[in-house]
Design an enzyme around this catalytic site. Structure first.
Site, short mmCIF file in Angstrom:
data_model
loop_
_atom_site.label_atom_id
_atom_site.label_comp_id
_atom_site.label_asym_id
_atom_site.label_seq_id
_atom_site.Cartn_x
_atom_site.Cartn_y
_atom_site.Cartn_z
N ASP B 387 0.83 -1.21 0.00
CA ASP B 387 0.00 0.00 0.00
C ASP B 387 0.87 1.26 0.00
O ASP B 387 2.06 1.22 0.27
CB ASP B 387 -0.90 -0.03 1.24
CG ASP B 387 -2.18 0.81 1.06
OD1 ASP B 387 -2.42 1.31 -0.04
OD2 ASP B 387 -2.93 0.92 2.05
N GLU B 390 2.64 7.07 -2.32
CA GLU B 390 2.39 8.40 -2.88
C GLU B 390 2.42 9.51 -1.83
O GLU B 390 2.08 10.64 -2.11
CB GLU B 390 1.07 8.44 -3.65
CG GLU B 390 -0.19 8.15 -2.86
CD GLU B 390 -0.29 6.70 -2.44
OE1 GLU B 390 0.19 6.41 -1.33
OE2 GLU B 390 -0.84 5.89 -3.19
N ASP B 454 -8.60 3.25 -4.43
CA ASP B 454 -9.74 3.24 -3.50
C ASP B 454 -10.99 3.86 -4.10
O ASP B 454 -11.43 4.93 -3.68
CB ASP B 454 -9.36 4.01 -2.24
CG ASP B 454 -8.17 3.39 -1.52
OD1 ASP B 454 -7.82 2.23 -1.81
OD2 ASP B 454 -7.59 4.08 -0.66
#
Lengths: 662, 662
Positions: B387, B390, B454
């Site tokens: 995950d 960024e 997401d």
């Protein structure tokens, strides 16, 4: 202004202040080219610039009073500046330049004000202000639900949107700077060490005003832009009651009178009749009395006048295609065109209008004489809302052949001038009172009274009651002595409606402004009206009596405005320039030099804090209690008793003391 | 690349295409200086640039393969370009330049695609795309209520926000252009006659790729950026079931199995344990098995493996301050610092974390070996969500001393590399499968599988099911062969929750992608889960059987991806480049060359329109009906029967025909 060559570079100083300072490594002027995208949706603009070039003009050559600026030594100059008294004239030597950026030296501890009529931020430091006349927006706060809803029709606005921008600012460094241009411009006050001015054209000039006191600078600005005539005598009789209920307006006015409301005028914007649309009733945009809606109106106006009450109406610079005046104007070629000679039509929501071309002297003259002169003044009107002015479409063709993008900002001033000429032509200056929301440089000379535009019917930070104070104070600094607002606000959308508290808080502020005027709002039937609730009506009546009680004082302020250009509503710092604590206050004001008014501008407040400036003692009007200056006090402020103080030393102290007996 | 001096000016051409064309009056490069303002709020950025200078480099001197560019003849050159094969290298000769703008010739009738993984617009023409890795935003549409709500926490996003930007585009002019830089950059495709590329640094080079077919260009790009290993064999066993229910996950998995769901893996992101916050349960960010939450986990993993089911976990590049691994990493100096030598802490919402500094080789090695190697792979994990990536804060100090603003975009690639090295170190490449949402240039080489991030749990245009297709197609063009998404979406906020219909529509799309994987979402208890409703579970089971049925075909696509770099999910135009009607389609795709999939992506639809490309005959899988290409057909599409077609001539036609028996 003093030009000093620094080899390389130059400084321009005024009374010792460096107002432009140029060095090759720190140029003060950038020139370039941009391609703008401008879309208008019913007076709301979506504007974006693509800056193709932004070139520092690093090389300066000073020849006498003239400065030639180029990219580099040996390159052809792109721009010439000429010192001319306290102005600096601009001349493009490279015709391809259409953007200019100037940097004015700044210090960290500096406050700036002005920018025309700013509704959100009185202290402009730390923010960027595009200066382009437009709808101010609904809610004016993109983080608010109401603005989010309004933005679905692109109508939400933001902090800088205003009907009346003006590229003029006043600095706490005791100078003012004005940019003489009608082009889109931007004041950017976000930097610590410079202010940046962006102009989408080569301006005619920048003008500088310096003095030891802020008051002297404001006087100089009002001299530059023009002063208003004194308030008409009749205004001191009380409030202008806004009703748009056809014939019923007269019977409702009687209710106000019976309740003890002091009345100076009855204002019926529906005097021209109505048009039914799916949005509800709109006015019929053909500017002459509609005797179907107001039978026997001239008789009624005469009867009102007998009672000392004037009658006011409404006008704007458009004519609807289905009205009789449109045909006359079109036949004469008085409308702006679409570039192929056809009348440019603007959709105002289920009806189209032509735009009177005020760059055509014959059209202006016709509008002033035939409409305002004959159909309004001669008919018996003593004033009107001169609505709009900020909508000139940027793609129309005008008689003077100037790009509509350059005329857009000037339109409010032209519109004001048409109204003022009509009034002057009937010898009614200082008697007939029109009021405008739109403005730009020069509107001061023509428009006798600003109105703060279409606030939301609420206490919101960026579109409610408090914004009216900011509007009055900022516009007042650049030469507009008279400001007022719709009591109770105007815009009711998305379920936002007036409360009794809002109406009362607004009325008790308006009592301490040059003009009290009510408005039924955009949705009269959905909103509480003053005459619908006894407590509200009684409160309003008392406020009109306070207003009338203060008339002798207000007259002295009106006289002062005529002689000095100082506005009736003044920021605290204008009178207390050595007290820096006053510099950023925008929720209280001085009503003339001797009264301090701190309206309650939030809901459910019965107390508020008020800063009292240093150097005077202040008497609280409702308790008579005296306070020393230089401190913030917390004051009881139940409905009907807003925090109002007067200078203990005032020559009008006895008058002020009398307020508490009303 | 061919450099032609035009005196004055030059042209750079590649296979006859003019890719840079310079004339003094129409320069192709502008250089300048900017001062950016960048604020990060939990992975969402507020970025604004103040462009101080933007100077056209009008004067070019060509010396061999080198071009020297300056403002004017006689001025010192500011920039040197050197042709190097199909690249153009950049060198700043004026060290003060920190902004560059390039104009690439364009034609009106041109389409452009790419930009990394774009979620809103596959055809990028007419819009401006900042390229900066960040949270993609909630709703991603400022006009939507959900984005308005999310923006109160600055989390709403817009069309261009993506976890995976990349400054690479493919043009319908049959070329691709890549900018080799990690700086903030912008692709501006709004102009008719040029594309403008803005870079907040001097880039290393731009690279050009031209060929007669789009497929050849995509192959060249995948060669340039690196290809992924083939899909692991175990993935063909069915779907990866995402459960984060501690021990219960195993009993719930049994329900799936009993319902006939074909399963390749069990993915438990809560394998590390939970932390309770006021927002609800969050994962405990210390990357090792939590046997309190998963007792006897190694035994259970072994038992799953016996049944052909792999176990997957979760990891990200942070360590929470209250976990044991933090202390080890801090003692070794593996964290990014605050400039005063202290560990830079990032607030993730009631808990702080350190950021592993992947520019420190020892830190990367430690993370790969000690965490991913020993605590994940050796423990028995066959894959994980890798995950984040960024979020690199732009104000931390890094071991390689490069400005964090220049490392920010590169972080996803470094993060992918750490994961890939750990996998390779255990000889597990092509077997252990991690998946990432973040990306940038070079991530292709390291990350075996993208996941679309997401999405909101809805059918919305800019954050719902349909955006996953756009993400797969855009990222696929720049070398990412494998893409998949959370079945049912992830983000449930402000009352937005999953419907049975959404879960089913998402599953029936996922059956025709490289990997099927479910996710319980951010608020499992508020949202419908697959195993909670019989109809949904049955539908899901059937879709996993279809997926497994297609495994032989998917294997050929995986082999083709390894040999040619062509993605599994392909835009229609990639196979039908002469059919311009395919160029802007972003709601259907080719699954390999032989199947066309048109997911139903709106609520309450039982039919949808599908464009079938010209040149083939297409068989509708559910009815067997044949359609000629080159037309739009409207197809029945009840739940469970999304519009899917196959090429009549396909070598796999028999396999495809069998889908209808499942």
């Amino acid at each position: 202004m003093n030009l000093v060559e620094t080899k390389p570079g130059f400084d321009l100083t005024l009374d010792g202040r460096a107002l432009l300072s140029h060095r090759p490594e720190a140029p003060c002027i950038f020139a370039g080219k941009g391609k703008e995208r401008m879309d208008m949706y019913r007076g709301n603009f979506d504007i974006e610039d693509y800056v193709v070039e932004r070139i520092p003009l690093t090389h300066a050559e000073v020849v006498g009073d003239r400065i030639l600026l180029s990219d580099h030594p040996g390159q052809a100059p792109r721009l010439a500046l000429t010192v001319d008294g306290n102005g600096l004239r601009f001349e493009a030597l490279d015709a391809s330049i259409n953007r200019l950026w100037l940097r004015i030296p700044a210090i960290a501890d500096e406050t700036v004000w002005g920018g025309g009529e700013q509704m959100s931020y009185f202290d402009m430091r730390g923010r960027r202000f595009p200066l382009w006349t437009s709808e101010p927006g609904v809610g004016r706060d993109p983080t608010s639900e109401i603005t989010f809803q309004a933005n679905k029709a692109r109508a939400g606005g933001d902090y800088f949107n205003t009907n009346y921008p003006q590229p003029t600012y006043l600095s706490s460094q005791r100078y003012a700077l004005h940019v003489e241009t009608t082009a889109y411009s931007v004041f950017d006050f976000r930097n610590n060490d410079f202010h940046e001015i962006e102009i989408w054209a080569i301006p005619d000039q920048i003008e500088l005003f310096a003095a030891d006191s802020f008051a002297e600078i404001v006087t100089a600005l009002s001299t530059r832009f023009g002063r208003q005539p004194p308030l008409p005598e009749w205004i001191y009789n009380g409030a202008i009651i806004g009703l748009k209920d056809g014939e019923n307006s007269f019977s409702r006015l009687a209710v106000y009178r019976e309740a003890g409301v002091r009345i100076s005028g009855l204002w019926c914007e529906d005097w021209v009749g109505l048009r039914n649309t799916s949005f509800g009733a709109r006015l019929f945009w053909d500017w002459q009395a509609n005797e179907a809606r107001y039978p026997g109106l001239r008789q009624k106006i005469a009867e009102l006048n007998d009672d000392g009450i004037r009658f006011l109406g409404y006008v704007n610079p458009y004519l609807c295609v289905d009205g009789p005046l449109f045909k006359i104007a079109e036949a004469e070629g008085y409308f702006a065109t679409d570039g192929e000679g056809r009348t440019a039509l603007v959709d105002f929501g289920e009806f189209d209008c032509g735009v009177i071309d005020f760059t055509n002297p014959a059209a202006s003259e016709w509008f002033a004489e035939e409409i305002i002169g004959k159909r309004m003044l001669d008919y018996g009107l003593s004033g009107w809302m001169a609505d709009f002015g900020e909508y000139l479409p940027i793609d129309v063709h005008l008689a003077n052949s100037v790009d509509a993008k350059l005329m857009h900002n000037q339109w409010p001033t032209l519109w004001a001038e048409v109204n003022a000429k009509a009034v002057a032509g009937r010898g009614k200056s200082g008697d007939a009172l029109f009021f405008m929301r739109a403005g730009f440089t020069g509107v001061q000379k023509h428009c006798p009274l600003l109105w703060g535009g279409d606030q939301s019917v609420d206490f919101s930070r960026h579109d409610g009651l408090v914004t009216v104070i900011c509007g009055a104070l900022s516009s007042g600094l650049v030469g507009n002595a008279y400001h007022h607002s719709d009591i109770g606000g105007y815009t009711s959308l998305f379920g936002n409606v007036r409360t009794p508290e809002l109406l009362m808080r607004w009325a008790e502020m308006a009592a301490f402004t040059p003009v009290m005027r009510s408005h039924e709002g955009n949705r009269p039937r959905d909103n509480l009206q003053i005459d619908q609730e006894a407590e509200v009506l009684e409160h309003f009546a008392r406020m009109t009596r306070i207003y009338v009680h203060l008339a002798p004082y207000l007259k002295t302020l009106s006289e002062a405005a005529a002689s000095t250009g100082l506005p009736v509503q003044r920021p605290l710092f204008l009178q207390y320039q050595d007290d820096r604590a006053t510099y950023t206050i925008q929720d209280s004001y001085l009503y003339g030099a001797d009264m301090l008014v701190a309206p309650v501008w939030q809901a459910a407040q019965t107390r508020r804090e008020v800063y009292l400036p240093k150097g005077d003692n202040w008497i609280h009007v409702w308790t008579g209690r005296a306070y020393g200056g230089g401190e913030t006090v917390e004051i009881d402020a139940p409905l009907g008793h807003p925090p109002v103080f007067y200078r203990a030393e005032s020559a009008h102290a006895a008058l002020f003391k009398g307020i508490n007996t009303i």
